[in-house]
Design an enzyme around this catalytic site. Structure first.
Site, PDB file in Angstrom:
ATOM      1  N   ASP A  27       9.194   5.065   7.514  1.00 16.65           N
ATOM      2  CA  ASP A  27       8.927   6.303   8.245  1.00 16.65           C
ATOM      3  C   ASP A  27       7.993   7.241   7.494  1.00 16.65           C
ATOM      4  OD1 ASP A  27      10.513   7.330   6.211  1.00 16.65           O
ATOM      5  OD2 ASP A  27      12.253   7.692   7.491  1.00 16.65           O
ATOM      6  N   GLY A  28       7.529   6.818   6.306  1.00 19.78           N
ATOM      7  CA  GLY A  28       6.573   7.630   5.562  1.00 19.78           C
ATOM      8  C   GLY A  28       7.183   8.814   4.833  1.00 19.78           C
ATOM      9  N   ARG A  73      -2.558  -0.337  -9.582  1.00 22.38           N
ATOM     10  CA  ARG A  73      -1.467  -1.246  -9.918  1.00 22.38           C
ATOM     11  C   ARG A  73      -1.990  -2.669 -10.114  1.00 22.38           C
ATOM     12  NH1 ARG A  73       2.762   1.657  -7.068  1.00 22.38           N
ATOM     13  NH2 ARG A  73       1.845   3.561  -6.271  1.00 22.38           N
ATOM     14  N   GLY A 130       0.817  -1.208   0.000  1.00 28.96           N
ATOM     15  CA  GLY A 130       0.000   0.000   0.000  1.00 28.96           C
ATOM     16  C   GLY A 130       0.846   1.251   0.000  1.00 28.96           C
ATOM     17  N   LYS A 166       4.104  12.435  -2.578  1.00 31.12           N
ATOM     18  CA  LYS A 166       5.040  11.420  -2.093  1.00 31.12           C
ATOM     19  C   LYS A 166       5.909  12.001  -0.981  1.00 31.12           C
ATOM     20  CE  LYS A 166       8.350   8.046  -3.919  1.00 31.12           C
ATOM     21  NZ  LYS A 166       8.954   7.524  -5.179  1.00 31.12           N
ATOM     22  N   ASP A 199       3.521  -4.616  -7.756  1.00 31.34           N
ATOM     23  CA  ASP A 199       2.917  -3.398  -7.196  1.00 31.34           C
ATOM     24  C   ASP A 199       3.509  -2.135  -7.796  1.00 31.34           C
ATOM     25  OD1 ASP A 199       5.082  -4.591  -5.431  1.00 31.34           O
ATOM     26  OD2 ASP A 199       5.076  -2.535  -4.680  1.00 31.34           O
ATOM     27  N   ASN A 200       4.485  -2.272  -8.705  1.00 31.60           N
ATOM     28  CA  ASN A 200       5.097  -1.103  -9.343  1.00 31.60           C
ATOM     29  C   ASN A 200       4.734  -0.964 -10.808  1.00 31.60           C
ATOM     30  OD1 ASN A 200       6.352  -0.363  -6.967  1.00 31.60           O
ATOM     31  ND2 ASN A 200       8.265  -1.378  -7.442  1.00 31.60           N
ATOM     32  N   GLY A 209       2.673   3.633   1.521  1.00 32.46           N
ATOM     33  CA  GLY A 209       3.271   3.771   2.839  1.00 32.46           C
ATOM     34  C   GLY A 209       3.853   5.136   3.114  1.00 32.46           C
ATOM     35  N   ARG A 210       3.939   5.969   2.083  1.00 31.85           N
ATOM     36  CA  ARG A 210       4.471   7.320   2.291  1.00 31.85           C
ATOM     37  C   ARG A 210       3.885   8.309   1.303  1.00 31.85           C
ATOM     38  NH1 ARG A 210      10.611   7.074  -0.118  1.00 31.85           N
ATOM     39  NH2 ARG A 210      10.179   5.754  -1.910  1.00 31.85           N
TER      40      ARG A 210
END
Length: 478
Positions: free
Chosen positions: A117-118, A175, A82, A105, A243-244, A84-85
C-alpha cells in the site's frame, strides 16, 4: 540545504519520478536537530521539518523519485523490486562535502509497490528511527534519519495502525540488487551505472589499473567490516536480502532487526524467518553469499578475451572477505575483552562467549561487568563455577604485565552500556500510539551516548526481560 542532484542524471529506466502522497492529519513525532545541522539545513528548513518529513512539501530543485532494483530474497530470485513506499526526495551536501541521500519512507504507492500500500506504520518507523541513531552512536556505518511524523490515518497490517513517515538519510541507496535488475532488464546500462557508482562513492578506484576490480574489493571489504561490527554489538539485521545491502557497507533497511540480549548465536530475531536463514550466527556467511551473487553481475563488464581472468580476479577478491571479517572481529572482540590483540586473547574471548551461551547470560551486560571488573556478579550468575573460574584465571594471566589503564580505556570505548533492546523500543511505541513521544525522546538521548551512564537511565534499560516473560516477536510486517 546544498543540493547535489546526481541520481536523476542516470538513465530514466532506473527510476520513476513522482510526488509523495501525504497522510491525513500529519503531526510531529521526533526531530534530529543535530543531524539537520550536519546536513546544513537552514533555520527555515528546520522550522518547517514536519512538512518535509510528512510529504507535504518537497524541494523545488529536485523531483522525487523511486528507484527500481531487483534481488534475491531468502535465497530465492524475487525478480523486479524497487522503492515500493519510499522516494528519494533530495541529495544534499553535508558539512564534510559528502553527498547524502534524503529518502522519505511511507510516501505512498509507486510503480514498484507490487501488492503493498506504499505506507509505513508508526511502530516500524520508530524502530528504524531509533536503530539508525543507535548504530551511528556506536560507530557503526548506518543510515540515519532527520525525523519522523505520525498521522491520524490508519494503515492495515495485522491490525489497523497509525500511518507514519520517516525522512531517512544514507550515504547511498544503491543496493547490490540494482546491479541484478540492470543485468536482467537493462544490460546496456551496466557499464555507465558502474562507472557512476565508482565516481560517486569510490573515486580512489579510478586511478587503479583495474577500477572495476578495485571497486569490487572495496565493496567486499566494507561489507565484511560492517557485518563484523554488527556481530560485536550483538546486532541482527533480520532480513539480509541482496536488495537490503548497499554498496558502501552501511546498514540499510531496518525491518525485523534486534539487538541480542541473552547470548544465543542461533537466535532468530525475525518472526517470519522460520528456517533461521538470517539468524545472528549466519550473518557473516550470508554476507559472503550476497557478495558472490553480486559479483556475477560484474562479469559482463569484462572484454570477451579477458572474461576468464576477470572471473578469477573477482573470485580472488571475494576470498579476502573471510580474513577481513575475522581480522576485524578478532581485534574488536579482544578490545571488548580488554586483552592484547593476539590469538591467545581471542581464544580466551571465545571461552567467555561459550560461558555466556551455556549460562544464557546477557551479552551487553556481561561485557559491561567484565569492563567494570565486577567478576563476582558474573560468577554469581553462573551454574558451572569451574568453567568460569578457569576462564577468569586465563583472563588474568593474559592481562599480566600489560598496560591495564590503556586496556580499560579500550574496553570502555568498545562496550556499550545501552543498546536498543526490543522491550525498550516497544514501550516507546506504545506511548507514541497514544500521542506521547516522551519515551522516544528519552531513548534518543540515552542512545546518543551509549558508552557512558546517562542521567535518564532506568533499571530496565540495562537488562533483558525476565525469563518468565516472552520475547517480543518482530516480523517483516512494517
Amino acid at each position: 540545504m546544498i543540493l547535489n542532484s546526481r541520481y536523476p542524471k542516470l538513465n530514466s529506466k532506473l527510476y520513476h519520478q513522482q510526488q509523495p502522497s501525504s497522510l491525513h492529519g500529519a503531526k510531529a513525532g521526533h526531530f534530529n536537530a543535530a543531524l539537520a545541522n550536519t546536513l546544513q539545513w537552514s533555520e527555515a528548513e528546520k522550522d518547517n521539518w514536519v512538512a518535509l518529513c510528512s510529504g507535504q512539501q518537497t524541494l523545488n530543485d529536485f523531483e522525487p523519485l523511486a528507484m527500481v532494483y531487483a534481488g534475491h530474497q531468502f535465497g530465492q530470485w524475487a525478480g523486479q523490486l524497487g522503492d515500493g513506499r519510499g522516494l528519494l526526495i533530495a541529495q544534499v551536501q553535508n558539512q564534510h562535502g559528502q553527498i547524502i541521500d534524503l529518502h522519505l519512507k511511507g510516501a505512498g504507492k509507486t510503480p514498484y509497490s507490487r501488492m503493498g500500500d506504499g505506507r509505513a506504520v508508526l511502530r516500524s518507523v520508530i524502530r528504524e528511527y531509533l536503530a539508525g541513531h543507535a548504530l551511528n552512536a556506536l560507530g557503526i556505518a548506518s543510515s540515519n534519519a532527520i525525523g519522523f511524523t505520525s498521522s491520524s490515518q490508519k494503515v492495515q497490517r495485522e491490525r489497523a495502525e497509525f500511518g507514519a513517515m520517516l525522512l531517512r538519510t544514507a550515504d547511498s541507496h544503491i543496493r547490490l540488487g540494482h546491479f541484478e535488475w540492470i543485468n536482467q532488464y537493462a544490460p546496456e546500462q551496466l557499464a555507465d551505472f558502474t562507472q557512476k557508482c565508482i565516481e560517486w562513492h569510490f573515486p580512489e578506484c579510478l586511478t587503479e589499473e583495474q577500477p572495476i576490480l578495485a571497486f569490487a574489493q572495496q565493496v567486499i571489504t566494507r561489507t565484511a567490516i560492517m557485518i563484523a561490527n554488527w556481530q560485536l554489538v550483538g546486532f541482527a539485521h533480520g532480513v539480509m536480502n541482496t536488495d537490503n545491502l548497499n554498496i558502501t557497507g552501511s546498514t540499510l533497511d531496518f525491518g525485523p532487526f534486534g539487538f541480542m540480549e541473552r547470548f544465543r548465536p542461533n537466535w532468530i530475531n525475525n518472526h517470519s524467518d522460520a528456517q533461521g536463514r538470517y539468524s545472528y550466527q549466519n550473518q557473516p556467511s550470508i554476507g559472503h553469499w550476497n557478495l558472490w551473487m553480486w559479483l556475477n553481475n560484474l562479469m559482463p563488464l569484462a572484454k570477451a578475451e579477458e572474461k576468464e581472468q576477470f572471473k578469477q580476479d573477482l573470485a580472488s577478491a571475494l576470498e579476502q572477505y573471510e580474513p577481513t571479517f575475522l581480522a576485524h572481529y578478532q581485534q574488536g572482540l579482544n578490545n571488548k575483552m580488554g586483552l592484547p590483540d593476539t590469538s591467545e586473547s581471542f581464544d580466551c574471548a571465545m571461552q567467555f562467549l561459550r560461558i555466556l551461551q551455556s549460562e544464557q547470560l546477557d551479552y551487553t551486560q556481561s561485557f559491561l561487568r567484565l569492563q567494570q571488573q565486577d567478576y563476582q556478579k558474573l560468577r554469581d550468575d553462573c551454574l558451572n563455577l569451574h568453567q568460569f573460574d578457569q576462564f577468569l584465571a586465563q583472563y588474568h594471566a593474559l592481562r599480566e604485565n600489560q598496560d591495564l589503564e590503556q586496556l580499560q580505556t579500550t574496553m570502555q570505548q568498545h562496550n556499550p552500556r545501552y543498546v536498543l533492546r526490543n522491550h525498550m523500543a516497544q514501550r516507546a511505541i506504545e506511548a507514541a500510539e497514544n500521542d506521547d513521544f516522551s519515551e522516544v525522546d528519552r531513548l534518543f538521548q540515552l542512545l546518543a551516548t551509549p558508552f557512558s551512564q546517562h542521567p535518564l537511565e532506568r533499571a530496565e534499560d540495562l537488562a533483558p526481560l525476565a525469563s518468565d516473560q516472552a520475547e517480543i516477536a518482530v516480523s517483516c510486517s512494517s
